[in-house]
Design an enzyme around this catalytic site. Sequence first.
Site, PDB file in Angstrom:
ATOM      1  CE  LYS A 247       0.822   1.751   4.208  1.00 14.87           C
ATOM      2  NZ  LYS A 247       1.461   2.984   4.550  1.00 14.87           N
TER       3      LYS A 247
ATOM      4  CB  ALA B 268       9.865  -0.082   2.700  1.00 14.21           C
ATOM      5  N   GLY B 269       7.638   1.894   4.976  1.00 17.60           N
ATOM      6  CA  GLY B 269       6.543   2.154   5.267  1.00 17.60           C
ATOM      7  C   GLY B 269       5.432   1.993   3.870  1.00 17.60           C
ATOM      8  CG  LEU B 270       6.402   0.583   0.531  1.00 12.98           C
ATOM      9  CD1 LEU B 270       7.356  -0.337  -0.507  1.00 12.98           C
ATOM     10  CD2 LEU B 270       5.247   2.125  -0.400  1.00 12.98           C
ATOM     11  N   GLY B 271       4.024  -1.248   3.891  1.00 10.46           N
ATOM     12  CA  GLY B 271       2.684  -2.582   4.650  1.00 10.46           C
ATOM     13  C   GLY B 271       2.992  -3.298   4.264  1.00 10.46           C
TER      14      GLY B 271
ATOM     15  CG  ASP C 140      -0.994   0.126   7.246  1.00  8.36           C
ATOM     16  OD1 ASP C 140      -1.720   1.430   7.859  1.00  8.36           O
ATOM     17  OD2 ASP C 140      -0.292   0.885   7.443  1.00  8.36           O
TER      18      ASP C 140
END
Length: 292
Positions: A9, A95-98, A134
């Site tokens: 995401k 990395a903040g991409l879930g 998330d």
Amino acid sequence: MLEVLARAKINLTLDITGLLPGGYHQLETIMQSIALCDRLVFSPRSQGIELQTNSPLIPAGPENLVYRAAELLQRITGYRQGVHIFLFKNIPVAAGLGGGSADAAATLAALNQLWSLGLSREELLVLAAKLGADVPFCLEGGTVLARGKGELLTPLKPLPPLGVVLVTPFLAVSTAQIYREYDRLLPGVHPDTPAMVAAIERQDITAVAALLGNILEPVTAALYPQVYVVKEALKAAGAPGVVMSGSGPTVFGLCRDEGEARRVAGRLDPGLGRILYTRFCSQAIKLAVING
């Protein structure tokens, strides 16, 4: 056996609007599924949970969200048979991409089918919220406004398959550390979430690109200035809209389509980090039965 694609995401907007009981941050974020995905293969076994992975960067025991999701299902349902899970990791880690959340959501959906548990969508969403902020979105997918800790989901009008360039600097970020720094710094630049919702509703891609925003971006960039270096490089390469995803460090550039994203990615210096290009996706999880 079941094979599942667990999609990453990005956050088109990410805002913090207050504090919830227990000290949790109250979020308001518009999340979007992208085609970049991990692949998980689930095989029944007589007992126990066995997790293997192709990545040395992630644990294969109870500290992994995949393992915890399987344990949670067993505990809630009383199911006693086991499972072997192989996780082919492709989404960048921390990395903040879930990626971890996507894998946990995929595990809930897959084992509900593999173990014939018969849990409803609503029951799975409740379990997802126990695993992480998330994870509920990563069950639902598409274009969604999330509030609360991330568990209060409002589907939005699906956006077309816009292109995305992802640049993940060669560093890992602790989400907990970023939120602690946010509490200390309290940056004041909030994204305009209502305007973004309106832009999505009228499918105004130019406005969507202009309204990208993340209140955590200056917090992460203060610790890791490479975030701003990547952001400027993406702008110079021609990405119409650029912002950090989640707590970082991945920065993404929004493009008109996947072809434009490929061209922008090709203009970037490989030394910036791991560079990928992909597209928006309307589905978070794809399940397929393999070998019968």
